[in-house]
Design an enzyme around this catalytic site. Sequence first.
Site, PDB file in Angstrom:
ATOM      1  N   ARG A  54     -16.943  15.005   6.688  1.00  0.00           N
ATOM      2  CA  ARG A  54     -18.076  15.604   5.954  1.00  0.00           C
ATOM      3  C   ARG A  54     -19.246  14.641   5.866  1.00  0.00           C
ATOM      4  O   ARG A  54     -20.361  15.039   5.573  1.00  0.00           O
ATOM      5  CB  ARG A  54     -17.651  15.943   4.523  1.00  0.00           C
ATOM      6  CG  ARG A  54     -16.576  16.990   4.448  1.00  0.00           C
ATOM      7  CD  ARG A  54     -16.175  17.203   3.010  1.00  0.00           C
ATOM      8  NE  ARG A  54     -17.182  18.013   2.341  1.00  0.00           N
ATOM      9  CZ  ARG A  54     -16.960  19.227   1.847  1.00  0.00           C
ATOM     10  NH1 ARG A  54     -15.769  19.747   1.921  1.00  0.00           N
ATOM     11  NH2 ARG A  54     -17.914  19.894   1.255  1.00  0.00           N
ATOM     12  N   VAL A  99     -15.345  22.149   6.558  1.00  0.00           N
ATOM     13  CA  VAL A  99     -14.286  22.941   7.197  1.00  0.00           C
ATOM     14  C   VAL A  99     -14.223  24.376   6.691  1.00  0.00           C
ATOM     15  O   VAL A  99     -13.531  25.216   7.264  1.00  0.00           O
ATOM     16  CB  VAL A  99     -12.887  22.274   7.089  1.00  0.00           C
ATOM     17  CG1 VAL A  99     -12.863  20.954   7.822  1.00  0.00           C
ATOM     18  CG2 VAL A  99     -12.458  22.131   5.646  1.00  0.00           C
ATOM     19  N   LYS A 152       2.483  16.431   7.063  1.00  0.00           N
ATOM     20  CA  LYS A 152       3.229  16.716   5.852  1.00  0.00           C
ATOM     21  C   LYS A 152       2.434  16.251   4.621  1.00  0.00           C
ATOM     22  O   LYS A 152       1.546  15.428   4.806  1.00  0.00           O
ATOM     23  CB  LYS A 152       4.592  16.026   5.877  1.00  0.00           C
ATOM     24  CG  LYS A 152       4.480  14.471   5.944  1.00  0.00           C
ATOM     25  CD  LYS A 152       5.647  13.794   5.355  1.00  0.00           C
ATOM     26  CE  LYS A 152       5.576  13.615   3.876  1.00  0.00           C
ATOM     27  NZ  LYS A 152       4.728  12.542   3.362  1.00  0.00           N
ATOM     28  N   HIS A 182       6.784  11.642  10.528  1.00  0.00           N
ATOM     29  CA  HIS A 182       6.726  10.446  11.382  1.00  0.00           C
ATOM     30  C   HIS A 182       8.054   9.684  11.416  1.00  0.00           C
ATOM     31  O   HIS A 182       8.280   8.871  12.306  1.00  0.00           O
ATOM     32  CB  HIS A 182       5.531   9.553  11.020  1.00  0.00           C
ATOM     33  CG  HIS A 182       5.712   8.728   9.782  1.00  0.00           C
ATOM     34  ND1 HIS A 182       5.533   9.228   8.525  1.00  0.00           N
ATOM     35  CD2 HIS A 182       6.046   7.427   9.611  1.00  0.00           C
ATOM     36  CE1 HIS A 182       5.754   8.275   7.631  1.00  0.00           C
ATOM     37  NE2 HIS A 182       6.065   7.166   8.271  1.00  0.00           N
ATOM     38  N   LYS A 186      10.368   7.252  14.661  1.00  0.00           N
ATOM     39  CA  LYS A 186      10.771   5.839  14.581  1.00  0.00           C
ATOM     40  C   LYS A 186      11.869   5.566  15.608  1.00  0.00           C
ATOM     41  O   LYS A 186      12.784   6.364  15.781  1.00  0.00           O
ATOM     42  CB  LYS A 186      11.263   5.513  13.167  1.00  0.00           C
ATOM     43  CG  LYS A 186      10.121   5.511  12.140  1.00  0.00           C
ATOM     44  CD  LYS A 186      10.568   4.996  10.796  1.00  0.00           C
ATOM     45  CE  LYS A 186       9.497   5.204   9.740  1.00  0.00           C
ATOM     46  NZ  LYS A 186       8.560   4.093   9.602  1.00  0.00           N
ATOM     47  N   GLU A 220      10.258   1.240  -0.931  1.00  0.00           N
ATOM     48  CA  GLU A 220       8.961   0.642  -0.569  1.00  0.00           C
ATOM     49  C   GLU A 220       8.558  -0.377  -1.632  1.00  0.00           C
ATOM     50  O   GLU A 220       8.856  -0.194  -2.810  1.00  0.00           O
ATOM     51  CB  GLU A 220       7.889   1.731  -0.523  1.00  0.00           C
ATOM     52  CG  GLU A 220       8.161   2.827   0.465  1.00  0.00           C
ATOM     53  CD  GLU A 220       6.987   3.802   0.518  1.00  0.00           C
ATOM     54  OE1 GLU A 220       6.084   3.567   1.317  1.00  0.00           O
ATOM     55  OE2 GLU A 220       6.987   4.760  -0.268  1.00  0.00           O
ATOM     56  N   HIS A 244      11.224  13.277   4.923  1.00  0.00           N
ATOM     57  CA  HIS A 244      11.797  12.118   5.627  1.00  0.00           C
ATOM     58  C   HIS A 244      13.308  11.959   5.374  1.00  0.00           C
ATOM     59  O   HIS A 244      14.088  11.787   6.298  1.00  0.00           O
ATOM     60  CB  HIS A 244      11.108  10.824   5.208  1.00  0.00           C
ATOM     61  CG  HIS A 244       9.617  10.814   5.422  1.00  0.00           C
ATOM     62  ND1 HIS A 244       9.013  11.464   6.456  1.00  0.00           N
ATOM     63  CD2 HIS A 244       8.607  10.221   4.721  1.00  0.00           C
ATOM     64  CE1 HIS A 244       7.698  11.271   6.398  1.00  0.00           C
ATOM     65  NE2 HIS A 244       7.429  10.516   5.351  1.00  0.00           N
ATOM     66  N   LYS A 344       8.901   3.844  -4.944  1.00  0.00           N
ATOM     67  CA  LYS A 344       7.798   2.900  -4.737  1.00  0.00           C
ATOM     68  C   LYS A 344       7.993   1.741  -5.702  1.00  0.00           C
ATOM     69  O   LYS A 344       8.667   1.881  -6.716  1.00  0.00           O
ATOM     70  CB  LYS A 344       6.462   3.602  -5.018  1.00  0.00           C
ATOM     71  CG  LYS A 344       6.189   4.742  -4.047  1.00  0.00           C
ATOM     72  CD  LYS A 344       4.716   4.862  -3.695  1.00  0.00           C
ATOM     73  CE  LYS A 344       4.437   6.004  -2.756  1.00  0.00           C
ATOM     74  NZ  LYS A 344       4.694   5.688  -1.336  1.00  0.00           N
ATOM     75  N   LYS A 349      11.109  -3.893   0.605  1.00  0.00           N
ATOM     76  CA  LYS A 349      10.960  -2.783   1.543  1.00  0.00           C
ATOM     77  C   LYS A 349      12.215  -2.729   2.395  1.00  0.00           C
ATOM     78  O   LYS A 349      12.543  -3.685   3.097  1.00  0.00           O
ATOM     79  CB  LYS A 349       9.729  -3.019   2.433  1.00  0.00           C
ATOM     80  CG  LYS A 349       9.496  -1.924   3.466  1.00  0.00           C
ATOM     81  CD  LYS A 349       8.175  -2.173   4.199  1.00  0.00           C
ATOM     82  CE  LYS A 349       7.998  -1.259   5.390  1.00  0.00           C
ATOM     83  NZ  LYS A 349       7.502   0.067   5.073  1.00  0.00           N
TER      84      LYS A 349
END
Length: 493
Positions: A54, A99, A152, A182, A186, A220, A244, A344, A349
Site C-alpha cells: 500500500r 487490495v 497460514k 513451512h 524443513k 522458541e 505445524h 514462546k 530453542k
Amino acid sequence: MTTQQASATPNLPLDMIIFGGTGDLSFRKLLPALYMAHLHCNLPPDTRILTIGRKPWSREEYINEFMEAKAKPFIEKKAFDATAWDKFLALFEYVRMDVDSVEDYHRLKEASREGVRRVFYLATSPDLFTNICDNLSAAGLVDENSRVVLEKPLGHDLASAQEINTAVGQHFSEAQIYRIDHYLGKETVQNLMVLRFGNAIFGPLWQAPYIKRVQITVAEEVGVGSRAGFYDKTGALRDMVQNHLLQLLCIVAMEPPVSLNPDAVRDEKLKVLRSLRPMTPEDIARDTVRGQYTAGAVNGEPVKGYLEEDNVPANSRAETFVALRANINNWRWANVPFFLRTGKRMQKKVSEIVIEFSELPFSIIPSGGRNYGNRLVIQLQPEESIQLQMLAKEPGSGMHMLPVNLNLDLQQAFTERRAEAYERLLIDVIRGRLTHFMRRDELEAAWAWAEPILEGWAKSGDKPRGYTAGTFGPAASTALMARENAVWAEESQ
Ligand code: BG6
C-alpha cells in the site's frame, strides 16, 4: 478428495506476484528465499517478481527502503553475491495497490505479462484471501497456468477455513492451490519420511506396543516481538499446534503411502487427522495446559512478560504456550499418547520429535535400578540431527548397561547445501509439486480437531497459567507428563 496433477507446462516464464510484499514475512523469509533460488538458478529463466504493497513507493524507493534496508540483512552473509543480488533486483516491480479496490487489479494486470505462469503468493491476513481471489479473477488474472499460495493460519476456526477454501476454490482448482506450512519444507521433516519409509528396520517396530509414547516439542526463545496485533488474536494453538505440530504428528503416525504422489501422501495424513480422538470438556481440562509467559530471563538477558509487550491488551488471555496429550484412535496407535508442546520465551530453542520405545519386559542386565527404553530423537532445530539411544555395556568391570547415543550426523555425511524451508517450498510451487502442501480436507480435519479445544478454554473462563520466561512452561505441563510416570525430553537428560 483427489487432486488433478498440475498442468504440464513447466517452462513457462514466471510472474511471482506477492501480496503482502512489504510485510514481515516477505522481508524475513520469502524474498531471501527467492534470492537463494535465483542464486542457485532455480527460478525459470524469464522470471519477474511483482511485490504488492500500500505504501506510495516508486520502484526505486521499494528497492532502497525495502529490499536493501530490510530484506538484504536476512540473507546469509556467506551466500551474498553482489552481482547476483543486482541481477535479482532487476527482476522486481513494485505495484502499489489497495487490495480491496477492483480498479487496482486492472493496474496489476497491466504490470503482469500475458502467457506466463502467475503465482500469487498471499502473505496477508487470511481475512483478505477471499477478496483478493475474487478480484484477481474478475480482472482476468487467473488462468489454468496460475497457482495460488495461501499462508497460514488459514482462517481462525473451521467455519472460516471452509469459507476461505470455498471462495478460493471458485477461482482455482485444488491442483492450483498451495496451502503452505513451512514445517513441511524443513529438511529433517522430509527426512523423517525417508527414515520411516526407507529403513526396513523401523517398519515392524513403528507401532504400539513397541512404541509407548511420542513427544513433539517446538520451543522458541523469542517472544511475541512486534507481532502482537496478529498474535494476540491467534495464540499458540492456532499459530503452531493446528498446523505445524499436527503436521509433524501426521508424518510420525501415518501409514506408508503407496507412493510420494501428493494425493497418496495427503490421503494418509488425512486418515491420521480424522483418527485423532476428539477431546471432550473433561479431556480438555485434564489433558491440555495453556500458559502465558511472565517476565524472566532468556539466555541470561532479562525479558518482559507477555502482558508488558507492545500492543498486548492488559487483560489478554492469549496463550503463548500449549502442552497437550493427544490420542489416535486406530490399531497402530491405540493407547500410545502423543504429547505435543510449543511455547514462546522458553529456556532454549529446540524443535524435536522423541519416539519412546517400550522398555524390556524383563532385564537380566543391571542398569542401576532404571528400566531404560530405546529412544529415537529427531531434532529439527537448532541442529538437524537424528539420535538413537541404545543401551551399551558400561566399560569397566561387571555387566552393567547405560544409555548411549548412536548419532546420525547429517551435516558430516552430506556436505551439500541445505535449502531453507521457504526456498524449497517456493521451488516446489514453481515446479508444480504439491506433496508438501496441505490439501483442503486435511486442513479442515486439523481445524475440526483443534476447534473444540479453543471452545473448551473459552467456556472454562480460566486464564492461561503464568510461566516465567526462560523456563519450559508452567508446572502443570510437567504434571501432565508425571501422571504417566514420564518426563519431557529435557528432564530425562
Ligand atoms: C510461524 C509462527 O508459523 O512459525 C511463528 O507464526 C513462529 O509464531 C514460527 O515463530 C516458527 O518457525 P521456525 O521455522 O522458526 O521454527
